[in-house]
Design a protein around this motif. Structure first.
Motif, PDB file in Angstrom:
ATOM      1  N   GLY A 243      -4.706  -2.428   0.675  1.00  0.00           N
ATOM      2  CA  GLY A 243      -3.504  -2.424  -0.285  1.00  0.00           C
ATOM      3  C   GLY A 243      -3.185  -3.559  -1.067  1.00  0.00           C
ATOM      4  N   LEU A 244      -3.939  -4.464  -0.978  1.00  0.00           N
ATOM      5  CA  LEU A 244      -3.683  -5.690  -2.053  1.00  0.00           C
ATOM      6  C   LEU A 244      -4.616  -5.522  -2.981  1.00  0.00           C
ATOM      7  CD1 LEU A 244      -3.269  -8.516   0.692  1.00  0.00           C
ATOM      8  CD2 LEU A 244      -1.574  -7.379  -0.705  1.00  0.00           C
ATOM      9  N   SER A 245      -3.917  -5.986  -4.292  1.00  0.00           N
ATOM     10  CA  SER A 245      -4.877  -5.984  -5.459  1.00  0.00           C
ATOM     11  C   SER A 245      -5.572  -7.231  -5.682  1.00  0.00           C
ATOM     12  CB  SER A 245      -4.121  -5.221  -6.745  1.00  0.00           C
ATOM     13  OG  SER A 245      -2.869  -6.145  -6.832  1.00  0.00           O
ATOM     14  N   CYS A 246      -6.501  -7.072  -6.666  1.00  0.00           N
ATOM     15  CA  CYS A 246      -7.250  -8.370  -6.949  1.00  0.00           C
ATOM     16  C   CYS A 246      -6.333  -9.293  -7.472  1.00  0.00           C
ATOM     17  CB  CYS A 246      -8.181  -7.949  -8.156  1.00  0.00           C
ATOM     18  SG  CYS A 246      -9.302  -9.007  -8.645  1.00  0.00           S
TER      19      CYS A 246
ATOM     20  N   ASP B 232      -5.139   4.114  -9.056  1.00  0.00           N
ATOM     21  CA  ASP B 232      -4.311   2.844  -9.064  1.00  0.00           C
ATOM     22  C   ASP B 232      -2.946   3.275 -10.055  1.00  0.00           C
ATOM     23  OD1 ASP B 232      -2.754   0.484  -8.934  1.00  0.00           O
ATOM     24  OD2 ASP B 232      -4.297  -0.661  -8.973  1.00  0.00           O
ATOM     25  N   GLY B 233      -1.797   3.820  -9.416  1.00  0.00           N
ATOM     26  CA  GLY B 233      -0.608   4.200 -10.033  1.00  0.00           C
ATOM     27  C   GLY B 233       0.388   2.869 -10.322  1.00  0.00           C
TER      28      GLY B 233
ATOM     29  N   LYS C  56     -16.036 -22.214  10.685  1.00  0.00           N
ATOM     30  CA  LYS C  56     -17.588 -21.445  10.788  1.00  0.00           C
ATOM     31  C   LYS C  56     -17.105 -20.283  11.937  1.00  0.00           C
ATOM     32  CE  LYS C  56     -18.981 -24.548  14.413  1.00  0.00           C
ATOM     33  NZ  LYS C  56     -20.081 -25.132  15.327  1.00  0.00           N
ATOM     34  N   GLY C  57     -17.772 -19.318  12.286  1.00  0.00           N
ATOM     35  CA  GLY C  57     -17.436 -18.349  13.148  1.00  0.00           C
ATOM     36  C   GLY C  57     -17.558 -17.048  12.675  1.00  0.00           C
ATOM     37  N   ALA C  58     -16.801 -16.152  13.115  1.00  0.00           N
ATOM     38  CA  ALA C  58     -16.994 -14.646  12.503  1.00  0.00           C
ATOM     39  C   ALA C  58     -15.498 -14.362  11.985  1.00  0.00           C
ATOM     40  CB  ALA C  58     -17.140 -13.637  13.845  1.00  0.00           C
ATOM     41  N   ILE C  59     -15.188 -13.662  11.096  1.00  0.00           N
ATOM     42  CA  ILE C  59     -14.411 -13.074  10.334  1.00  0.00           C
ATOM     43  C   ILE C  59     -14.136 -11.675  10.000  1.00  0.00           C
ATOM     44  CG2 ILE C  59     -12.382 -13.166   8.606  1.00  0.00           C
ATOM     45  CD1 ILE C  59     -13.552 -16.100   7.812  1.00  0.00           C
ATOM     46  N   GLU C  60     -13.207 -10.831  10.321  1.00  0.00           N
ATOM     47  CA  GLU C  60     -13.448  -9.233  10.010  1.00  0.00           C
ATOM     48  C   GLU C  60     -12.337  -9.227   9.042  1.00  0.00           C
ATOM     49  OE1 GLU C  60     -12.687  -5.535  12.929  1.00  0.00           O
ATOM     50  OE2 GLU C  60     -10.918  -6.919  12.444  1.00  0.00           O
ATOM     51  N   VAL C  61     -12.833  -8.356   7.722  1.00  0.00           N
ATOM     52  CA  VAL C  61     -12.134  -8.285   6.657  1.00  0.00           C
ATOM     53  C   VAL C  61     -12.064  -6.619   6.474  1.00  0.00           C
ATOM     54  CG1 VAL C  61     -11.682  -8.820   4.348  1.00  0.00           C
ATOM     55  CG2 VAL C  61     -12.901 -10.450   5.643  1.00  0.00           C
ATOM     56  N   LEU C  62     -10.450  -6.532   6.409  1.00  0.00           N
ATOM     57  CA  LEU C  62     -10.394  -5.027   5.960  1.00  0.00           C
ATOM     58  C   LEU C  62      -9.992  -4.822   4.541  1.00  0.00           C
ATOM     59  CD1 LEU C  62      -8.288  -4.175   9.257  1.00  0.00           C
ATOM     60  CD2 LEU C  62     -10.900  -3.735   8.821  1.00  0.00           C
ATOM     61  N   VAL C  63     -10.681  -4.215   3.897  1.00  0.00           N
ATOM     62  CA  VAL C  63     -10.482  -3.751   2.213  1.00  0.00           C
ATOM     63  C   VAL C  63     -10.341  -2.236   1.921  1.00  0.00           C
ATOM     64  CG1 VAL C  63     -11.306  -6.156   1.555  1.00  0.00           C
ATOM     65  CG2 VAL C  63     -12.726  -3.843   1.745  1.00  0.00           C
ATOM     66  N   ASP C  64      -9.738  -1.916   1.028  1.00  0.00           N
ATOM     67  CA  ASP C  64      -9.719  -0.495   1.004  1.00  0.00           C
ATOM     68  C   ASP C  64     -10.194  -0.082  -0.417  1.00  0.00           C
ATOM     69  OD1 ASP C  64      -7.543  -1.360  -0.722  1.00  0.00           O
ATOM     70  OD2 ASP C  64      -5.962  -0.058   0.531  1.00  0.00           O
ATOM     71  N   THR C  65     -10.871  -0.799  -1.210  1.00  0.00           N
ATOM     72  CA  THR C  65     -11.528  -0.496  -2.526  1.00  0.00           C
ATOM     73  C   THR C  65     -12.864  -1.016  -2.495  1.00  0.00           C
ATOM     74  OG1 THR C  65     -10.729  -2.483  -3.826  1.00  0.00           O
ATOM     75  CG2 THR C  65      -9.269  -0.662  -3.900  1.00  0.00           C
TER      76      THR C  65
ATOM     77  N   ARG D   2       1.536  -4.906  -1.031  1.00  0.00           N
ATOM     78  CA  ARG D   2       0.787  -3.978  -0.767  1.00  0.00           C
ATOM     79  C   ARG D   2       1.023  -2.612  -1.347  1.00  0.00           C
ATOM     80  NH1 ARG D   2      -2.331  -5.889   3.594  1.00  0.00           N
ATOM     81  NH2 ARG D   2      -1.471  -7.503   4.630  1.00  0.00           N
ATOM     82  N   ALA D   3       0.047  -2.151  -1.784  1.00  0.00           N
ATOM     83  CA  ALA D   3       0.334  -0.709  -2.336  1.00  0.00           C
ATOM     84  C   ALA D   3      -0.064   0.083  -1.213  1.00  0.00           C
ATOM     85  CB  ALA D   3      -0.796  -0.202  -3.341  1.00  0.00           C
ATOM     86  N   GLU D   4       0.135   1.400  -1.262  1.00  0.00           N
ATOM     87  CA  GLU D   4      -0.033   2.389  -0.027  1.00  0.00           C
ATOM     88  C   GLU D   4      -1.015   3.527  -0.673  1.00  0.00           C
ATOM     89  OE1 GLU D   4       2.174   2.954   2.818  1.00  0.00           O
ATOM     90  OE2 GLU D   4       3.048   1.090   2.661  1.00  0.00           O
ATOM     91  N   THR D   5      -1.823   3.867   0.257  1.00  0.00           N
ATOM     92  CA  THR D   5      -2.508   5.227  -0.109  1.00  0.00           C
ATOM     93  C   THR D   5      -1.444   6.361  -0.238  1.00  0.00           C
ATOM     94  OG1 THR D   5      -4.318   4.378   1.267  1.00  0.00           O
ATOM     95  CG2 THR D   5      -4.533   6.671   0.663  1.00  0.00           C
ATOM     96  N   THR D   6      -1.926   7.267  -1.448  1.00  0.00           N
ATOM     97  CA  THR D   6      -0.843   8.314  -1.610  1.00  0.00           C
ATOM     98  C   THR D   6      -1.763   9.512  -1.951  1.00  0.00           C
ATOM     99  OG1 THR D   6       0.737   8.914  -2.756  1.00  0.00           O
ATOM    100  CG2 THR D   6      -0.776   7.469  -3.927  1.00  0.00           C
ATOM    101  N   TYR D   7      -0.922  10.603  -2.387  1.00  0.00           N
ATOM    102  CA  TYR D   7      -1.642  11.783  -2.835  1.00  0.00           C
ATOM    103  C   TYR D   7      -2.341  11.614  -3.982  1.00  0.00           C
ATOM    104  CZ  TYR D   7       2.692  13.454  -0.823  1.00  0.00           C
ATOM    105  OH  TYR D   7       3.912  13.472   0.252  1.00  0.00           O
ATOM    106  N   PRO D   8      -3.683  12.327  -3.942  1.00  0.00           N
ATOM    107  CA  PRO D   8      -4.506  12.403  -5.061  1.00  0.00           C
ATOM    108  C   PRO D   8      -4.063  12.502  -6.361  1.00  0.00           C
ATOM    109  CG  PRO D   8      -5.813  13.528  -3.276  1.00  0.00           C
ATOM    110  CD  PRO D   8      -3.959  13.142  -2.669  1.00  0.00           C
ATOM    111  N   SER D   9      -2.790  13.543  -6.497  1.00  0.00           N
ATOM    112  CA  SER D   9      -2.398  13.801  -7.575  1.00  0.00           C
ATOM    113  C   SER D   9      -1.501  12.504  -8.253  1.00  0.00           C
ATOM    114  CB  SER D   9      -1.420  15.147  -7.592  1.00  0.00           C
ATOM    115  OG  SER D   9      -0.559  14.833  -6.331  1.00  0.00           O
TER     116      SER D   9
END
Lengths: 363, 72
Positions: free
Chosen positions: B9-12, A307-308, B28-37, A152-159
């Motif tokens: 935090g995981l990339s493509c 993405d650094g 079947k059922g329900a899944i919660e997915v957390l993503v950050d982009t 995993r990557a971590e969120t970091t400073y905008p800079s």
């Protein structure tokens, strides 16, 4: 959050691929090298040359397209609130993958974008390159199925996310402070080709604007040549694939219209016809792209949106270009570099080592 | 929520792989997915829809999104 990102739809990515195809052919018409309207690997190699990281005299130019790609992606990410500064997902691995991706690409003589553009210009050697690319990516999907990931990557400073865009602004400033002087091999701290592909380029402002436009479109559409082939193999998904087919077809049509289509295996611009090595070079590059999660273009756009780790891959490619030319690994129209074969084998071993040893169950 | 996939935090293509694995596991059922982009949000939605799952909810969470996938 916007309700809908039009460019990320099926037709969106097809339109973006088409626009890239047209713009690439036009850039060639306006001065860029043959079947090299856009080539991320070649252009980063030219940047390594103008900076003096390698001294191959025929490939030295500060390519504004690359600068535009990163800054355009940054602009799009900021406008649409998608700028996400992040880093820390195995940076050293991404650097090494960038190095060998570039070395493989320079054995073939082009990145996946240029492989498509070469075919669109009639260079049939590109078929071997594209087959090799597919093969390398297929190996990559086997690793992905086996649990390969870089963590995993971590969120970091905008800079942190702004650093590569700032480097690109610095490159642009250097190109403006030390502009090319006709017939001179250097200007200030920068080296310039007086002949060869490095001497062939569209006007700076045109290249920069095209780069910015492509940067915006590609960031929004997530255009990725490696992802196109990977998703097809791994998920049977054709979404991204539509984009590269559109690029190929539309660039081909544009080339026909502009008189830039010359079918054949021999006499092709900035190409050689050693079939095995066209295949093997791109197989190495494809594997490295797959392990790093993006083609060289996509890595530039990711770096633009913060993405650094993608930024590290880009720097790896630039350094890889320096190795490729300093150590005689890069091919030329006359054939392989003296150590090209050894470099491809070394690169494959390194990529396999990375693929086999970096797997972890993710919760 | 019974099943959560944390793809932050995981990339493509990791978010899609993890989601599809979970879809295969549950059927079947329900899944919660957390993503950050936004890219991951789109890719996970596209993959889930292609497997016949419905995107019941997408809401911003932290710097990313929380998706609820459902199949009855």
């Amino acid at each position: 959050m916007r309700v809908r990102n039009i460019l990320a739809t099926r037709w969106g990515i097809i339109i973006v691929g088409s626009i890239i195809g047209i713009l690439a052919s036009l850039l060639q018409k306006m001065g860029n090298p043959g079947n090299m309207g856009i080539c991320v690997a070649c252009f980063e190699r030219d940047i390594a040359g103008t900076l003096g990281l390698h001294r191959a005299a025929v490939v030295q130019y500060m390519r504004p397209e690359i600068i535009g790609f990163v800054l355009g992606a940054l602009a799009a990410a900021l406008i649409f609130k998608e700028f996400r500064p992040r880093s820390g997902s195995a940076p050293i691995v991404r650097f090494i993958l960038g190095v060998f991706a570039m070395i493989g690409a320079l054995v073939f003589l082009g990145c996946p974008w240029r492989a498509l553009l070469r075919l669109a210009g009639g260079d049939l050697n590109a078929i071997l390159g594209l087959a090799g690319l597919g093969f390398g990516i297929w190996i990559g999907t086997l690793f992905l199925k086996g649990g390969y990931n870089l963590g995993r990557a971590e969120t970091t400073y905008p800079s942190v996310g702004l650093l590569l865009p700032l480097v690109m602004l610095g490159f642009l400033a250097l190109a403006l402070i030390y502009p090319q002087v006709s017939g001179e091999p250097a200007s200030g701290v920068l080296f310039y080709s007086t002949k060869g592909p490095g001497a062939m380029h569209a006007p700076l402002i045109v290249s920069l604007i095209v780069g910015l436009v492509v940067g915006v479109l590609a960031q929004q559409s997530r255009f990725c040549t490696m992802g196109a082939i990977r998703d097809l193999i791994l998920f049977r998904q054709t979404h991204l694939f539509g984009g590269i087919v559109a690029l190929l077809v539309v660039a081909g049509i544009t080339n026909l219209a502009l008189g830039q289509f010359h079918p054949g295996f021999t006499g092709q611009p900035v190409a050689h016809n050693l079939h095995i090595w066209n295949f093997a070079g791109m197989a190495l590059a494809g594997l490295a792209f797959a392990l790093a999660g993006g083609c060289p273009g996509r890595q530039l756009f990711l770096a633009g949106e913060g993405d650094g780790d993608a930024a590290i891959f880009v720097l790896g490619m630039i350094v890889g270009a320096a190795f490729a030319h300093n150590f005689g690994l890069a091919s030329s129209p006359s054939g392989l570099g003296p150590h090209g074969m050894a470099a491809v084998f070394t690169g494959l071993v390194v990529c396999l080592f990375i693929g086999f040893t970096m797997r972890k169950k993710l919760a | 929520m019974s099943s959560t996939v944390d793809a932050r935090g995981l990339s493509c293509p990791q978010p899609v792989i993890l989601t599809l694995n979970r879809i295969k596991e549950l059927g079947k059922g329900a899944i919660e997915v957390l993503v950050d982009t936004d890219t991951s949000r789109e890719n996970v939605s596209r993959a889930a829809t292609s497997k016949g799952w419905e995107i019941k909810d997408i809401r911003p969470e932290g710097t990313g999104y929380r998706l609820i996938l459902v199949k009855n």
